[in-house]
Enzyme design. Sequence first.
Site, short mmCIF file in Angstrom:
data_model
loop_
_atom_site.label_atom_id
_atom_site.label_comp_id
_atom_site.label_asym_id
_atom_site.label_seq_id
_atom_site.Cartn_x
_atom_site.Cartn_y
_atom_site.Cartn_z
N ARG A 54 10.49 -33.81 71.09
CA ARG A 54 9.06 -33.83 70.87
C ARG A 54 8.38 -34.71 71.92
NH1 ARG A 54 9.11 -35.59 64.60
NH2 ARG A 54 11.01 -36.62 65.34
N LYS A 67 8.80 -41.15 68.06
CA LYS A 67 9.77 -41.94 67.30
C LYS A 67 9.69 -43.42 67.66
CE LYS A 67 12.28 -40.87 64.69
NZ LYS A 67 11.99 -40.89 63.22
N TYR A 112 5.62 -43.29 64.89
CA TYR A 112 6.41 -43.55 63.69
C TYR A 112 7.22 -44.81 63.95
CZ TYR A 112 5.44 -38.84 61.91
OH TYR A 112 4.81 -37.70 61.44
N HIS A 142 8.89 -46.87 61.00
CA HIS A 142 9.97 -47.00 60.01
C HIS A 142 10.64 -48.38 60.11
CE1 HIS A 142 9.55 -42.78 59.01
NE2 HIS A 142 9.73 -42.44 60.26
N GLU A 200 3.57 -43.30 59.61
CA GLU A 200 4.04 -43.02 58.25
C GLU A 200 3.35 -43.82 57.17
OE1 GLU A 200 6.79 -46.34 59.68
OE2 GLU A 200 5.84 -44.55 60.57
N ALA A 225 15.53 -38.71 53.53
CA ALA A 225 15.04 -40.09 53.43
C ALA A 225 15.78 -41.05 54.35
CB ALA A 225 15.17 -40.58 51.97
N ILE A 226 16.66 -40.56 55.20
CA ILE A 226 17.47 -41.44 56.04
C ILE A 226 16.60 -42.25 57.00
CG2 ILE A 226 17.92 -39.68 57.81
CD1 ILE A 226 20.35 -42.42 56.51
N ASP A 227 15.43 -41.74 57.39
CA ASP A 227 14.50 -42.49 58.24
C ASP A 227 14.15 -43.85 57.62
OD1 ASP A 227 14.02 -41.21 60.60
OD2 ASP A 227 12.35 -40.02 59.87
N ALA A 244 18.25 -38.61 61.55
CA ALA A 244 16.98 -39.31 61.29
C ALA A 244 15.78 -38.67 61.97
CB ALA A 244 17.10 -40.77 61.72
N ASN A 245 16.00 -37.72 62.87
CA ASN A 245 14.86 -37.07 63.54
C ASN A 245 15.00 -35.56 63.44
OD1 ASN A 245 17.07 -37.27 65.38
ND2 ASN A 245 15.73 -36.91 67.12
#
Length: 375
Positions: free
Chosen positions: A15, A75, A94, A96, A118, A268-270, A300-301
């Site tokens: 991305r 990310k 993002y 996280h 997020e 939900a691993i992010d 995670a992505n």
Amino acid sequence: MIIGVPKEIKNNENRVALTPASVQELVLRGHEVYIENNAGIGSGISNEEYIAVGAGILDTPKEVFDIADIIVKVKEPLECEYELFKEGQVLYTYLHLAPNPSLTKALLDKKIMGIAYETVEAADGSLPLLTPMSEVAGRMSTQVGATLLQKYNKGRGMLLGGVPGVAPAKVVILGGGVVGTNAAKIAIGMGANVTIFDVNSKRLAYLDDIFGGRVNTCYSNSLSLAEALKNTDLFIGAVLVPGAKAPNLVTEEMVKGMKEGSVIVDVAIDQGGSVETIDRVTTHDNPYYVSHGVVHYSVANMPGAVPRTSTFALNGATLKHLINIVEKGPVEACKNDPLLLKGLNTYKGYVTYKAVADDLKSELNLEYKDPQELL
């Protein structure tokens, strides 16, 4: 304002933070945009397309970070990027942070103004900058699960929708939010037997209504979840607590009770993951492993695997707020926009999002500061 877009470097992350259309909008408003060389290639966007709308192309990420007032990414920065941070810089991506103490410390040390996609939150509790990627990840989770159920991926050797005379696979989705709803849409479309667990009875009623009774809904508790997992072929973890670590709701004992060759996909691993036996973040290069006979997928992505769709969907949500930031200035934008204020996670060396501070307090001895006191 000078806006910098570095190339994403997370494993198989294709991305890019801005499309040419977004760049053009910013340039027409009098701002400068610099894109790292070939940052858009993975999403099918060439340097020439950026140049045509007024962007500058820089060869290295250091050049991008050095020149920019605000860094726009997809990310969270990786460790090799921490040294590129410029004191007081704005980072819009993002983040996280709750499961990532090293990044949090790096942002605090450099007094980065970190605005996390997020946690940008509307008055109704919706997360407008997370939603498009949750839609992608939710839909992908079912596709991925269907693939992993094939025998050559260590799965049970099942077709998700079955065939006439053979029962379809049983899919359990934990969490009835955006991810869970989109996972269910694809699973139903593929003919699976779907059950959604959630703790919100109003949400369960809504899901029952929109799916016209084609899904089973169940109030979530550890006993009912454990019983359901014994007969599940595909489990999708779709739990979200905005900004905070995901709670471990699926225990190792529950996983041990699952059928051999069944599959877990934890979206939900992010945020740290909701399954106790997920002890690592996997990559698109090596996306799954087997534990207790169960296939575990913890990339995670996930949306990075469909970058063209994901990039354009994400830009549709993030551009409006980016324009607000660069037009008014980041401080005034956060002061005057309650959504952006919720997105502010770090500022002036403090954590300004309470859930992050609470989750990392023991590791970093963090002090939470109300962002309104600092702005």
